[in-house]
Write a protein that holds these residues in place. Structure first.
Motif, PDB file in Angstrom:
ATOM      1  N   MET A   1       0.865  -1.169   0.000  1.00  0.00           N
ATOM      2  CA  MET A   1       0.000   0.000   0.000  1.00  0.00           C
ATOM      3  C   MET A   1       0.907   1.226   0.000  1.00  0.00           C
ATOM      4  SD  MET A   1      -3.396   0.713   0.278  1.00  0.00           S
ATOM      5  CE  MET A   1      -3.656  -1.024   0.287  1.00  0.00           C
ATOM      6  N   ASN A   2       0.832   2.050  -1.026  1.00  0.00           N
ATOM      7  CA  ASN A   2       1.740   3.185  -1.116  1.00  0.00           C
ATOM      8  C   ASN A   2       1.090   4.515  -0.758  1.00  0.00           C
ATOM      9  OD1 ASN A   2       0.112   3.411  -3.318  1.00  0.00           O
ATOM     10  ND2 ASN A   2       1.731   3.265  -4.852  1.00  0.00           N
ATOM     11  N   LYS A   3      -0.141   4.492  -0.329  1.00  0.00           N
ATOM     12  CA  LYS A   3      -0.804   5.720   0.103  1.00  0.00           C
ATOM     13  C   LYS A   3      -0.305   6.113   1.492  1.00  0.00           C
ATOM     14  CE  LYS A   3      -4.453   6.278  -2.841  1.00  0.00           C
ATOM     15  NZ  LYS A   3      -3.559   6.602  -3.909  1.00  0.00           N
ATOM     16  N   LYS A   4      -0.238   7.403   1.718  1.00  0.00           N
ATOM     17  CA  LYS A   4       0.083   7.892   3.052  1.00  0.00           C
ATOM     18  C   LYS A   4      -1.220   7.953   3.841  1.00  0.00           C
ATOM     19  CE  LYS A   4       3.993  10.629   1.537  1.00  0.00           C
ATOM     20  NZ  LYS A   4       4.524  11.974   1.347  1.00  0.00           N
ATOM     21  N   ILE A   5      -1.239   7.282   4.986  1.00  0.00           N
ATOM     22  CA  ILE A   5      -2.447   7.160   5.792  1.00  0.00           C
ATOM     23  C   ILE A   5      -2.284   7.951   7.079  1.00  0.00           C
ATOM     24  CG2 ILE A   5      -3.981   5.551   7.016  1.00  0.00           C
ATOM     25  CD1 ILE A   5      -3.999   4.956   4.066  1.00  0.00           C
ATOM     26  N   ILE A   6      -3.312   8.722   7.393  1.00  0.00           N
ATOM     27  CA  ILE A   6      -3.435   9.349   8.710  1.00  0.00           C
ATOM     28  C   ILE A   6      -4.508   8.562   9.449  1.00  0.00           C
ATOM     29  CG2 ILE A   6      -4.184  11.376   9.996  1.00  0.00           C
ATOM     30  CD1 ILE A   6      -3.226  13.096   7.656  1.00  0.00           C
ATOM     31  N   LEU A   7      -4.142   7.934  10.538  1.00  0.00           N
ATOM     32  CA  LEU A   7      -5.105   7.244  11.377  1.00  0.00           C
ATOM     33  C   LEU A   7      -5.554   8.210  12.460  1.00  0.00           C
ATOM     34  CD1 LEU A   7      -6.661   4.719  12.302  1.00  0.00           C
ATOM     35  CD2 LEU A   7      -4.619   4.098  13.642  1.00  0.00           C
TER      36      LEU A   7
END
Length: 187
Positions: A1-7
């Motif tokens: 998964m290459n998306k930048k995720i903000i949890l």
């Protein structure tokens, strides 16, 4: 998964599930009012609150994906949120004892100004739980941050749950299979 995720969650269980999925993320927390309008179904409530949490980030994200979630427990038309006191936790677990309840997790993804929301429902069947087991669990595990006053991965879940219809990870707090499919669509 290459998306930048903000949890947008302080839940250690959600964080661990993302790590197990090999998803890189950073945590950003915002205070959000988790009230909801009267008359909503459990599914609508979970999605409503998850979306409200994502809306707090609306102006601040670029190419990142904001991931928010809300998990609720429902039994016989009653919503069991997080307990307010240890006595309240004991009362909730007594309500769940010997019964089937629904665990609903609403998820919202915010990416490039677009909101994608979904939910998952799992049916959880508890055996009869003796008062001594309930009280011991509440005293030892302090389930004050858990909807319905229990964690499926903790003692009461391990010894008290007879069966689950639906996703185990949904009961933990994040329906990982559905989440993964939605994240792939966002490519």
């Amino acid at each position: 998964m290459n998306k930048k995720i903000i949890l947008a969650s302080k839940s250690p269980r959600r964080q661990e599930l993302l790590r197990l999925m090999d998803i890189d993320f950073r945590i950003v927390l915002k205070e959000v009012d988790e009230s909801y309008p009267e008359g909503l179904t459990p599914e609508q409530i979970a999605v409503y609150i998850a979306t409200k949490k994502a809306e707090a980030f609306d102006e601040e994200v670029g190419d990142e994906v904001v991931l928010t979630a809300d998990t609720i427990v429902a039994i016989n038309g009653q919503i069991l949120g997080k307990p307010e006191t240890p006595a309240h936790a004991v009362e909730m677990l007594r309500t769940l004892s010997g019964s089937m309840h629904k665990v609903v997790t609403g998820v919202c993804l915010l990416h490039k100004g677009k909101y994608t929301s979904f939910y998952d429902v799992s049916e959880v069947h508890f055996r009869e739980l003796p008062d001594a087991e309930i009280k011991d669990y509440v005293d030892r595990y302090k389930p004050m941050d858990k909807a319905g006053s229990y964690g499926i991965q903790e003692r009461i879940g391990l010894i008290g749950i007879e069966r689950i219809n639906g996703s185990y990870t949904n009961v933990v707090g994040l329906p990982t299979e559905k989440l993964y499919r939605e994240l792939i669509i966002l490519r």
